[in-house]
Write a protein that holds these residues in place. Structure first.
Motif, PDB file in Angstrom:
ATOM      1  N   HIS A  25      38.953  36.097  41.574  1.00 19.33           N
ATOM      2  CA  HIS A  25      39.800  37.258  41.183  1.00 19.33           C
ATOM      3  C   HIS A  25      40.937  37.201  42.485  1.00 19.33           C
ATOM      4  CE1 HIS A  25      36.924  39.674  43.556  1.00 19.33           C
ATOM      5  NE2 HIS A  25      37.856  40.126  44.216  1.00 19.33           N
ATOM      6  N   SER A  26      40.702  36.243  43.639  1.00 19.36           N
ATOM      7  CA  SER A  26      41.592  36.433  44.653  1.00 19.36           C
ATOM      8  C   SER A  26      43.071  36.206  44.298  1.00 19.36           C
ATOM      9  CB  SER A  26      41.155  35.341  45.732  1.00 19.36           C
ATOM     10  OG  SER A  26      39.888  35.834  46.222  1.00 19.36           O
TER      11      SER A  26
ATOM     12  N   TRP B  87      43.201  45.980  38.690  1.00 20.13           N
ATOM     13  CA  TRP B  87      42.293  46.939  38.990  1.00 20.13           C
ATOM     14  C   TRP B  87      40.973  46.694  37.673  1.00 20.13           C
ATOM     15  CZ3 TRP B  87      39.197  49.448  42.322  1.00 20.13           C
ATOM     16  CH2 TRP B  87      38.544  50.584  41.737  1.00 20.13           C
ATOM     17  N   ASN B  88      41.488  46.940  36.553  1.00 20.58           N
ATOM     18  CA  ASN B  88      40.818  46.798  35.488  1.00 20.58           C
ATOM     19  C   ASN B  88      39.926  45.279  35.475  1.00 20.58           C
ATOM     20  OD1 ASN B  88      40.957  49.285  34.888  1.00 20.58           O
ATOM     21  ND2 ASN B  88      42.489  48.853  33.396  1.00 20.58           N
TER      22      ASN B  88
ATOM     23  N   PRO C   6      35.293  53.267  37.736  1.00 19.39           N
ATOM     24  CA  PRO C   6      36.482  52.614  37.754  1.00 19.39           C
ATOM     25  C   PRO C   6      37.640  53.244  36.974  1.00 19.39           C
ATOM     26  CG  PRO C   6      34.973  50.900  37.353  1.00 19.39           C
ATOM     27  CD  PRO C   6      34.359  52.253  37.282  1.00 19.39           C
ATOM     28  N   PHE C   7      37.487  53.834  35.921  1.00 17.96           N
ATOM     29  CA  PHE C   7      38.406  54.827  35.044  1.00 17.96           C
ATOM     30  C   PHE C   7      39.146  55.814  35.790  1.00 17.96           C
ATOM     31  CE2 PHE C   7      39.813  58.219  32.144  1.00 17.96           C
ATOM     32  CZ  PHE C   7      40.865  57.527  31.620  1.00 17.96           C
TER      33      PHE C   7
ATOM     34  N   ASN D  12      47.305  52.075  45.673  1.00 16.90           N
ATOM     35  CA  ASN D  12      46.997  50.970  44.381  1.00 16.90           C
ATOM     36  C   ASN D  12      45.398  50.640  44.775  1.00 16.90           C
ATOM     37  OD1 ASN D  12      46.527  48.700  42.983  1.00 16.90           O
ATOM     38  ND2 ASN D  12      48.666  47.989  43.314  1.00 16.90           N
ATOM     39  N   ALA D  13      44.657  51.151  43.721  1.00 18.54           N
ATOM     40  CA  ALA D  13      43.166  50.954  43.607  1.00 18.54           C
ATOM     41  C   ALA D  13      42.921  49.398  44.026  1.00 18.54           C
ATOM     42  CB  ALA D  13      42.417  51.290  42.300  1.00 18.54           C
ATOM     43  N   ALA D  14      43.615  48.609  43.263  1.00 20.00           N
ATOM     44  CA  ALA D  14      42.979  47.091  43.436  1.00 20.00           C
ATOM     45  C   ALA D  14      43.364  46.537  44.806  1.00 20.00           C
ATOM     46  CB  ALA D  14      44.022  46.404  42.253  1.00 20.00           C
TER      47      ALA D  14
END
Lengths: 496, 635
Positions: free
Chosen positions: A228-229, A301-302, B350-351, B411-413
Motif C-alpha cells: 500500500h506504500s 484510508w479505507n 476505521p469507520f 488525513n487518517a491515511a
C-alpha cells in the motif's frame, strides 16, 4: 604499549577460559543472545543507559544475589535487602523488569557474558549494546570549580541585565534626539519592512536548501516496502504539492505586503471593509480543494484499513516494557489462546500450553516476514500502551492492553533488496515503539527482516516450536525445567 | 439591554468612587478589579512560561548532545542529573511538565485569563466583570493550581512523566514509570483546580459579554477580540467538565483500585488488585473531547487579538467582519466533533476514523477564510509596524505554516506514518505553540499601556520579535523532516537508531536556535519588568485605536470610566473612512446627526457612493485577474 597490554589481557582471558571454565565460551555466547534480547533496552556494559552500567557487576555482587535480583528486584527491595534498596534509590526508583521466565542457568550465562565483556578493554565503539557509533569527540566537559561557576553565572546575569539597560537607554536617547530633531534617528518602520523582505527571501532560500539537503533522509524519498506504500505516497504527494503552493503564495503575499504597504504619512489606507464575491471565492476554492483531499483520503484510508486477505499469515506482535516479541501462528495459521494472568508464569507470553492450536506457535524477538506474503499483525500489550511503528512499510498501530488491535499489509521488498537499493549494507527495517511508555521507551525496538520465500522457509524450519516443547513439562510446576535452546536462534523463553 | 446598563452605571458610581482607601491586600492580592486580576494572571503566566521554557532548553541540550555531560545540570535538578547526565525518566517528566505548563498555564490561563479579564469589561463598556468575586476566585484557583504543579516537581519520584496527555495505564500504574507516583496524583489535583478556575472565569466572561454591553454595543459591533473571547469561554465551559470527569476517574483508578481505564492488568503491576474490564481508550476519548477544543481555546483569543491589532495598525477595517465572526463560530462548533483525529491509530473502528477525518479537514475552510481575510486587511493598508503588529503578522505566518501541515495530520491515511513523530511536534508547535505565543506577545505589546500605564521600549521589542521569530522557525521547521524520516517524539535520544542518528547535526542546530530563542525571551522579560518602573508614560490612545478601552483614562479607576460609560455609535473598525478627517473614528463618536445609538449610519448620506470609491476600482482589477486565472464568468 597499549598493544602489549591488550595482548596480555587477551592472553589472560584465554587462559581463564582454558583453565577455569571449559564451557565458558559456549555460555557467554548464549548469554550474549539473552542479553541482547532482554537487557539492552535498559543496560549497556560500559555506560549508564536507563539502568546502571553492568561492567564488573559479577565482581560487585555474588551470583546468588544477582540471580535473585534479575528474577525479581522488587521482591528484594520489599524484603529490605540493603544493597537492593540502595540501587533502587540510586536509580531514581525506576523499576527493573522482572525476569522470572529466565531460569538460573540462563541468568548464569548472562552473567558469564557480562564477565567476558567486562574483561575486554573498553573499546571506543561501546560493544554489543546498540548500533550507535556517534560520539561527540572533543566534547568532554570542562571542569570548572563549582564555586567559581556559581560566581560566573551571577556575573553573567548581572552583565546581561546591565547590557539590556544600556541598550534600552541608548534606544530611549535616540528616540528623544529624534523628537528634538523632528526626524527619528532610527527609522524602525523602514528597518522592519526591509527586514520583512529579507526574511522572506532568506526564509524561502532556507526552505529550498532544507528540501534539497534533507529530503533524501525521509522515508518518503524512496519506495515504501509494502504494497500500500504507493497509494500512501501518492496521497502524500498530492497533499504536499497543494499545500506547498498555498504556503508559497500566502507567505510571499504576507511579507510582501509588509514591505510594500509600510506606513507613510502621505498615504491613506484603502477603506475596504468587505466584498462578498471575494469572500465567496476564497471560501469555495478551499472547500473544493479539501473535498478532493477528503475523497482521496477516505479512499486511501479505507483501502489500507479494510484490507482483508483470507490468505494472510497471522503474526502476533507482543509489546512490553521495554521490548517486543513476535509469535507466528504456525502451520494451522491460528494463534494459541493466551491469558494475561499467566504471563511470566506458564511462559513469558502467557500462551496456554494446553491449547492444541498453540503447539505449533513460534516465538522470536525479531520479526521475520516473507516477501509478497500478506500478513496480519495482531497486537497485544502486557503493561501499558505501546505503538508498533514500521516507518518503511507505512504501518503503525497502537498496542493497547486489553484491546486487541491489528494491521494487515504485504511486504514487497526484501531486506537484501532494500540494502542494495539504498546502497547501505547495514540497513535493517525496524519496528519501534511510538507511544510514550516509560524510561527506556527510546530503545524499545525490534528488527524486522523480510526474506525471499525460500529463505523464509529455511529460517522457519530452523525454529523450534514454542509451546510444543513446553507442553510435556507444563504441569511439572515444582521443578525448574529448562528447554534446551539452540544457540543459533533467539529463543528466550523457557518454562518454569 | 439599555435598561441594565444605566442601572449599572449608577450602581458603580456610588459603589466605587466613594472609597479610594483600599488596603494593600484588597488592592494587590485579593483584588476583585478585573484589571488587577488580568495583571495577576499575566505575571503568573509569565513566571510559569519561564519555567516551561527553561525545561525545554534542558531537554533540547540532551537531544542535541546525547553523549555529553553538563555538570551544571546536577546543581539545578539534583540527582536527576547525576554527573551532568539527564536521567531518561526525568526527561519524560520534563516534556510532560513543559507541555502541561505551556498548554494550560501559559496559553490558556496566561493568555485567555489576562486578556479576557482586561479587555471584556473595557471593550464592551462595563464597570467590571459580572461577578468580580468569582473572578477573584478564578485567579486564586489558578494560583493554587500553579503552586501544586510546581510543588509536584519536588516529590521523591519526580513529577508526572506520562506525557502531557497522561494516557493510562502509564499514568495509572505507579510501577510503570517513577513519575506515576505522587507526582501524577499532584498533577491531577493541579488539573482539577485548574479546571475550577477555567470554569469560574468562563462563566463570568460569557455573562459579561451577553449582559453588560454598553448602550449601542450590538453583538455585531463587538470588536473581534470579544467575539473570540466569548466563543473561547463557551468552548471551555462545555469541554473542561469532561476532562474534570476524566481526571477524577483516573484518580480513582490510581488511588481506589477501580478499573475505568484499565484492562487485563495483572495484580502485581497494579498495586495488588487485578484490573479488568476497563478501557484505556475511554480516557483518550474523554481527554481529547477537551483536548481538541482546548487547541482552539488557545488559538481563538490569539486570533482575536491579531484581528484587532492588524486592523488598528493597518489603519484599515478588518476585512470581512461578519465572515470573521462566522469562521470563529464555525471553528468553535467543528472543534467539538473532531477530537478523534488524535486517535486514528488507537484501534478505533476505521469507520469512525473516516468521520473524524471529514470533520477535521472541514476546519481548514474557516481557517483559510481567516487567513485570506487577514491578507486582504493588510492589502493597501498603511501599516504601522509596531512590535504588536509584527507579532500579529508572525502569528499569521505561523498559522499558515502550521495550519497547512494540519491537512496532512487530519488525513487518517497520512497519519499512519506521521502519527507521534516529529512532524506532529513541528505542526502543533507552529500552529498552536508559536502562533498563540505570538498572539499573546502581540497583546502584551499592544495593551501594555492599558495594563501598566507605561509604554514598553519599542527598540527592544523589535529585537525581541526578530530573534524570536527567526529562532522559532529555525527550531520547528526542520523538525518536519525528522518526522518524515519517522523519528518518534518523546525519545530521550536517537542513538539506538542509525537511520535517525543522521539528524544529530539538525538536532544541534535546533538546540542552538532554541537557546537563541530563550535568550530573546530574556530581553522580553527585562523589557516587561523594566518598563513597569522606567517605561515612558503612556498617552491615552497610543495606537489611535477605535475601541472603547482607549477612551478610559490611563490611570486605573475602580469602575473604569470616571463619568458615564461611553455609548457606542458604530462598529470598531472605522479606520481611514472616506470623508472623515482623521484616519480613525472611535466607537463612541456619533456620525453627524446621529441620535439613536442603535441606528447604523446611512451609507448614502455619510459615505461617498460606493461605485466611485477606489475600492470599487481595485475590485474590478482584482476580478479581471481572478477571471483570467480561473475562467470565472462574472454574474
Amino acid at each position: 604499549m597499549k598493544i602489549i597490554t591488550n595482548v596480555l589481557r587477551a592472553l589472560a582471558l584465554f587462559a581463564t577460559i582454558l583453565f577455569f571454565n571449559s564451557g565458558f565460551a559456549q555460555t557467554a555466547e548464549e548469554g550474549a543472545q539473552l542479553f541482547n534480547a532482554n537487557c539492552t533496552s535498559c543496560h549497556a556494559i560500559n555506560e549508564k543507559v536507563v539502568g546502571p552500567a553492568l561492567k564488573d557487576a559479577h565482581k560487585r555482587r555474588d551470583e546468588k544475589w544477582l540471580i535473585s535480583w534479575i528474577k525479581n528486584s522488587q521482591k528484594m527491595v520489599k524484603a529490605g535487602d540493603p544493597i537492593a534498596v540502595q540501587i533502587y534509590k540510586e536509580n531514581n526508583e525506576a523499576l527493573m523488569t522482572a525476569f522470572e521466565n529466565l531460569n538460573d542457568n540462563q541468568i548464569k550465562s548472562v552473567i558469564a557474558y557480562i564477565k567476558a565483556e567486562s574483561e575486554k578493554p573498553a573499546a571506543p565503539a561501546t560493544a554489543a549494546s546498540t548500533g550507535s557509533s556517534v560520539s561527540n569527540e572533543g566534547a568532554s566537559p570542562v571542569e570548572v570549580n563549582a564555586n567559581m561557576r556559581g560566581k560566573i553565572n551571577w556575573l553573567l546575569i548581572i552583565i546581561a541585565v546591565l547590557l539590556f539597560m544600556v541598550i534600552a537607554l541608548v534606544l530611549d536617547i535616540l528616540g528623544l534626539v529624534g523628537q528634538i530633531q523632528g526626524k527619528p534617528v532610527i527609522n524602525w518602520n523602514s528597518i522592519n519592512s526591509k527586514m520583512a523582505l529579507l526574511f522572506l527571501i532568506a526564509g524561502m532560500g532556507a526552505v529550498i536548501w532544507e528540501f534539497a539537503a534533507h529530503t533524501k533522509l525521509t522515508v518518503n524519498s524512496y519506495d515504501g516496502a509494502s504494497a500500500h506504500s504507493n497509494e500512501y505516497d501518492s496521497m502524500f504527494n498530492i497533499t504536499f504539492y497543494l499545500t506547498l503552493v498555498v504556503f508559497i503564495i500566502t507567505q510571499i503575499l504576507l511579507f510582501w505586503y509588509l514591505f510594500k504597504y509600510k506606513h507613510s504619512k502621505s498615504r491613506k489606507a484603502l477603506y475596504f471593509p468587505d466584498n462578498h464575491k471575494l469572500e465567496l471565492i476564497w471560501t469555495v476554492i478551499p472547500a473544493i480543494v479539501l473535498t478532493v483531499l477528503v475523497i482521496r483520503g477516505l479512499k486511501t484510508w479505507n483501502d489500507i484499513m479494510y484490507h482483508k486477505d483470507e490468505k494472510a499469515q497471522l503474526i502476533e506482535v507482543y509489546g512490553y516494557q521495554f521490548g517486543w516479541n513476535a509469535r507466528y501462528a504456525g502451520a494451522d495459521n491460528v494463534l494459541g489462546k493466551h491469558d494475561f494472568r499467566e504471563i511470566g508464569k506458564v511462559n513469558a507470553l502467557g500462551v496456554d500450553p494446553k491449547d492444541p492450536k498453540a503447539l505449533d506457535d513460534v516465538v522470536t524477538n525479531e520479526l521475520h516476514l516473507k516477501v509478497d506474503q500478506p500478513v496480519m499483525l495482531k497486537f497485544r500489550a502486557k503493561d501499558v500502551i505501546h505503538s508498533a511503528y514500521l516507518p518503511h512499510f507505512r504501518v503503525q498501530m497502537n498496542v493497547v492492553p486489553g484491546l486487541p488491535t491489528q494491521f494487515a499489509f504485504t511486504p514487497t521488498i526484501t531486506t537484501a533488496d532494500m540494502r542494495s537499493k539504498l546502497n547501505d549494507p547495514t540497513f535493517d527495517y525496524i519496528l519501534l515503539c511510538n507511544k510514550i511508555c516509560g524510561g527506556a521507551h527510546y530503545r524499545m525496538k525490534m528488527k524486522v527482516i523480510v526474506h525471499t520465500a525460500g529463505d523464509y522457509e529455511k529460517w522457519m524450519s530452523s525454529q523450534t516450536q514454542y509451546v510444543q516443547n513446553a507442553a510435556p513439562v507444563a504441569d511439572t510446576t515444582s521443578t525448574q525445567t529448562q528447554v534446551r535452546v539452540p544457540a543459533k536462534n533467539n529463543k528466550i523463553l523457557a518454562i518454569k | 439591554m439599555s435598561k441594565t446598563h444605566s442601572h449599572q452605571d449608577d450602581h458603580s458610581h456610588d459603589a466605587h468612587h466613594g472609597h479610594h482607601q483600599e488596603s494593600f491586600i484588597s488592592k494587590y492580592v485579593f483584588s476583585m478589579d478585573h484589571k488587577m486580576i488580568a495583571k495577576q494572571f499575566l505575571i503568573t503566566g509569565i513566571i510559569m512560561g519561564t519555567l516551561g521554557m527553561a525545561m525545554s532548553l534542558i531537554f533540547r541540550l540532551q537531544l542535541a548532545y546525547p553523549d555529553m555531560k553538563f555538570p551544571f545540570l546536577e546543581s539545578i535538578i539534583g540527582h536527576w542529573g547525576k554527573d551532568g547526565k539527564l536521567d531518561p525518566n526525568f526527561y519524560l517528566a520534563l516534556i510532560t511538565i513543559h507541555g502541561t505548563i505551556m498548554v494550560f498555564y501559559v496559553l490558556t490561563a496566561g493568555l485567555s485569563g489576562t486578556f479576557s479579564n482586561l479587555l471584556i469589561p473595557l471593550q464592551v463598556g462595563a464597570r467590571d466583570m459580572a461577578s468580580p468575586f468569582l473572578n477573584m476566585l478564578s485567579y486564586w484557583f489558578f494560583f493554587l493550581s500553579s503552586c501544586v504543579l510546581t510543588f509536584s516537581l519536588f516529590v521523591e519520584n519526580g513529577p508526572a512523566s506520562a506525557g502531557w496527555t497522561v494516557y493510562p495505564p502509564l499514568s495509572a500504574l505507579p510501577k510503570a514509570v517513577p513519575g506515576s507516583g505522587d507526582g501524577m496524583t499532584l498533577w491531577l489535583v493541579a488539573m482539577i483546580l485548574f479546571i475550577a478556575s477555567a470554569l469560574l472565569g468562563g462563566i463570568n466572561y460569557i455573562t459579561t459579554v451577553l449582559n453588560m454591553r454598553t448602550k449601542g454595543m450590538k453583538m455585531t459591533r463587538l470588536p473581534l477580540t470579544i467575539w473570540a473571547f466569548l466563543i473561547t469561554a463557551v468552548l471551555g465551559l462545555l469541554s473542561f467538565p469532561v476532562l474534570l470527569g476524566g481526571s477524577l476517574l483516573l484518580l480513582m483508578d490510581r488511588s481506589f483500585g477501580t478499573s475505568f481505564y484499565l484492562a487485563d492488568i495483572p495484580a502485581d503491576l497494579a498495586g495488588g488488585i487485578e484490573r479488568t474490564g476497563g478501557s484505556p481508550i475511554l480516557f483518550q476519548h474523554l481527554f481529547w473531547f477537551l483536548g481538541h477544543p482546548e487547541v482552539y481555546i488557545i488559538l481563538l483569543p490569539a486570533l482575536g487579538i491579531t484581528s484587532e491589532v492588524i486592523a488598528t495598525n493597518s489603519r484599515k477595517p478588518i476585512f470581512g467582519y461578519r465572515a470573521m465572526i462566522g469562521s470563529i463560530l464555525a471553528i468553535g462548533f467543528l472543534s467539538f466533533i473532531v477530537w478523534g483525529h488524535h486517535m486514528f491509530l488507537t484501534g478505533m473502528n476505521p469507520f469512525l476514523g473516516s468521520v473524524f477525518m471529514l470533520g477535521t479537514l472541514i476546519i481548514a475552510v474557516p481557517s483559510a477564510v481567516k487567513t485570506f481575510n487577514y491578507l486582504a486587511t493588510l492589502w493597501k493598508g498603511n501599516l504601522q509596524l509596531t512590535p504588536a503588529m509584527l507579532f500579529a503578522i508572525g502569528l499569521v505566518s505561523f498559522f499558515i505554516s502550521g495550519g497547512l501541515t494540519g491537512i496532512y495530520l487530519g488525513n487518517a491515511a497520512l497519519d499512519i506514518n506521521l502519527h507521534d513523530t516529529y512532524f506532529v511536534v513541528a505542526h502543533f508547535h507552529l500552529v498552536m505553540g508559536s502562533a498563540a505565543i505570538f498572539g499573546m506577545m502581540s497583546g502584551i505589546y499592544h495593551w501594555y499601556s492599558k495594563l501598566f500605564g507605561k509604554m514598553m521600549n519599542e527598540g527592544l521589542g523589535y529585537i525581541h520579535f526578530w530573534l524570536t521569530f527567526i529562532s522559532a522557525y529555525c527550531v520547528f521547521f526542520p523538525m518536519h523532516f525528522m518526522g518524515l524520516a519517522g523519528v518518534p517524539r518523546r525519545y530521550y535520544a536517537n542513538t539506538a537508531y542509525d537511520q535517525f542518528n543522521v539528524f544529530i547535526d539538525m538536532n544541534e542546530f535546533i538546540t542552538i536556535a532554541a537557546l537563541l530563542g530563550g535568550f530573546a525571551q530574556l530581553i522580553f522579560l527585562f523589557n516587561f519588568f523594566y518598563s513597569i518602573f522606567k517605561g515612558k508614560r503612556a498617552p491615552q490612545n497610543p495606537w489611535k485605536s477605535n475601541t472603547l478601552e482607549w477612551t478610559a483614562p490611563v490611570k486605573h479607576l475602580h469602575g473604569n470610566w470616571p463619568g458615564e460609560i461611553p455609548h457606542v455609535y458604530r462598529w470598531a473598525y472605522d479606520y481611514s473612512k472616506p470623508g472623515a478627517s482623521d484616519d480613525f473614528i472611535p466607537q463612541n463618536v456619533p456620525d453627524p446627526g446621529q441620535v439613536d445609538e442603535m441606528q447604523e449610519p446611512d451609507p448614502a448620506k455619510f459615505e461617498p457612493s460606493r461605485t466611485s470609491t477606489p475600492a470599487a476600482k481595485q475590485e474590478v482589477v482584482l476580478f479581471a485577474a481572478l477571471k483570467r486565472l480561473f475562467g470565472l464568468a462574472r454574474s
